[in-house]
Enzyme design. Sequence first.
Site, PDB file in Angstrom:
ATOM      1  N   HIS A 181      -5.198  -5.366   4.673  1.00  0.00           N
ATOM      2  CA  HIS A 181      -5.955  -4.518   5.600  1.00  0.00           C
ATOM      3  C   HIS A 181      -6.610  -3.331   4.899  1.00  0.00           C
ATOM      4  CE1 HIS A 181      -2.260  -2.226   5.276  1.00  0.00           C
ATOM      5  NE2 HIS A 181      -2.933  -1.196   5.741  1.00  0.00           N
ATOM      6  N   HIS A 233     -10.019   1.266   4.550  1.00  0.00           N
ATOM      7  CA  HIS A 233      -8.824   0.961   5.328  1.00  0.00           C
ATOM      8  C   HIS A 233      -9.233   0.418   6.689  1.00  0.00           C
ATOM      9  CE1 HIS A 233      -5.107   1.598   7.578  1.00  0.00           C
ATOM     10  NE2 HIS A 233      -4.483   1.757   6.423  1.00  0.00           N
TER      11      HIS A 233
END
Length: 155
Positions: free
Chosen positions: A59, A74
């Site tokens: 992620h 992110h």
Amino acid sequence: MPVLEIPAPVSGQAVSLTGVPDEMFSGGHMGQGIAIEPSEGKLIAPFDGKVAHVVKSNHAVIIEHSSGLQLLLHIGIDTVSLKGSGFISHVASGDEVKAGQTLIEFDIASIRAAGYQTVIPVIVTSNGETIPEVACHYGQVTAGTNIILTVASRQ
């Protein structure tokens, strides 16, 4: 380091980091930057560089420019809890990447269905030596086209 203009790594709406619902990002603890509410589930390399790190659950990724500048991308808030579900990384730590190359694909609908926000903080990480000057450019952005950050080192 010269002035670097960093294009959007994902298409969507570029917004202030202060609105991100995570104090680590909104409070600037991770570094300066911007956030993008994505309109598509594809994160691309904003510049030629090297993948410094891919988080195990795919992620997040840190990409390093030849100048030494590192950028943390992110995807979403608290999405580490998804343990990689909905994320497909196309790169590994140590890979050389070209601007526009796909880094990570992600499923916006499944992330939202699991109850997570999809906003993507784009953070200029501090190398501890000099804190760069970062100017943010907000609004609708297209991945690889619109400049979202202008970064200059302070001597």
